[in-house]
Design an enzyme around this catalytic site. Structure first.
Site: not given
Length: 394
Positions: A193, A277, A373
């Site tokens: 993340d 991501e 997170d």
């Protein structure tokens, strides 16, 4: 695989002057070729292509033996090819309905790279192999320039480029058949993340610090930019002040790249499968100022967030991570980040209220509590493994 190797050059004062003149002459060739294309089309409706301009090079060199004639013929062809690529990209944008961006003339400071397309044609890497302790690259018209080779070069050297960054000179080697440095398998998978408080938070709970290099240099940058603003345009003092600002920005860029390499190496060394991501950083850092008719909201806050995101260097890190993962034989998966920070990693409940604060996550359905997170990283890992399983099943 193909890889690039970048090394610092150590030219003498005379060689540095010759390198500067080489850049100047190649920039003039680029601008003259651009003017040739524009004039031919505007006055006669004739489209001039790379082959036409390349065929005229021998006459240009013959008419200017102490100028254009000093440099490598193949490097000048590469400069003309660079212009041809700029026009090809322009016409592609026109066809696709984007912003055209017609090729521009290159001013001083906007043309900093010269390429030699083939090792041995106007250039030679490791031109003095018998030297016991130093490495040299030979460039036509410049001579044997010393190279600070801080690591070995793998594969076969294809092209050689020289680039000026501020007051420094670099040589960039593009090599084919570079052997992959495959790492032993670990059997572990991780989700990443990206953040501002921490550069990376893993699904295992580890956090890689965000060093905030630009913020650390903000005071010196502000002072240098104020000094630049007080100088007169075109003056010698202004050139020196601009060089100091550029040197500070270059240092921040090098620090950010060095940090990205170290962080990516740590991740690649510990995990076989890495899920991150699929971020659209350009969209995320778009200005919120809006228009005169529809002004934006929270413009100052969004501007500060944009600076923090760009200072973290997400794009640099992900690019370096992709290259290192490929070389090490690791599997890299990019997933859609939508709702990963709002979904509970335990029960799957998705709600905006689950994210209590920036750092705190508390599921409203099952009561699961975790660092926000870390929870997002676990969701990212789960989504990546699901994508991999679906691809294997298909």
């Amino acid at each position: 695989m193909r890889r690039s190797f970048k090394f610092l050059l150590r030219p003498t004062r005379k060689q540095a002057a010759a390198l500067t003149q080489c850049l100047h002459d190649h920039r003039e060739l680029y601008n003259a070729a651009l003017e040739h294309r524009r004039t031919a089309y505007r006055r006669a409706g004739v489209t001039v292509r790379y082959g036409d301009q390349s065929g005229e090079l021998k006459h240009i060199r013959a008419d200017d033996p102490t100028g254009q004639g000093r440099w490598s013929f193949s490097s000048q062809q590469a400069t003309l090819r660079r212009l041809d690529k700029a026009f090809a990209a322009f016409f592609k944008r026109v066809r696709e309905g984007g912003r055209p961006g017609f090729p521009r003339f290159k001013g001083r400071g906007w043309f900093d790279t010269v390429e030699w397309p083939k090792d041995g044609d106007g250039c030679r890497w490791d031109s003095q192999p018998e030297h016991p302790s130093a490495t040299f690259v030979r460039l036509q018209g410049i001579g044997h320039v010393r190279v600070h080779r801080h690591r070995p070069v793998g594969g076969r050297v294809k092209t050689i480029s020289v680039k000026r960054e501020g007051t420094r000179w670099y040589v960039i080697l593009s090599c084919d058949d570079v052997p992959a440095g495959t790492l032993p398998a670990t059997g572990a998978a991780v989700g990443l993340d990206m953040g501002v408080a921490s550069l990376v938070t893993t699904s295992d709970g580890e956090r890689l610090d965000n060093p905030r290099h630009r913020a650390a240099s903000a005071g010196r940058l502000a002072a240098a930019q104020r000094a630049l603003a007080r100088t007169k345009r075109g003056s010698k003092r202004r050139r020196g002040a601009a060089a100091r600002v550029a040197a500070l920005h270059a240092k921040v860029r090098r620090q950010r790249l060095d940090g990205a390499h170290k962080a990516a190496l740590a991740v690649v060394g510990d995990y076989d499968v890495i899920v991150h991501e699929d971020l659209r950083i350009v969209n995320m850092t778009r200005s919120a100022s809006g228009t005169i008719a529809q002004p934006g909201r929270n413009v100052a806050q969004k501007s500060g967030l944009n600076r923090s995101i760009l200072d973290a260097g997400w794009g640099v890190f992900l690019t370096v991570l992709a290259h290192k993962a490929e070389s090490a034989g690791r599997e890299l998966i990019a997933v859609n980040p939508a709702n990963t920070s709002r979904t509970c990693a335990r029960c799957g409940h998705c709600a905006k209220d689950n994210r209590v604060t920036q750092a705190e996550f508390r599921c409203q359905a099952c009561g699961h509590e975790a660092h926000a997170d870390v929870n997002a990283a676990k969701n990212i890992l789960r989504a990546g493994l699901a994508l991999r399983d679906a691809a294997e099943a298909a």
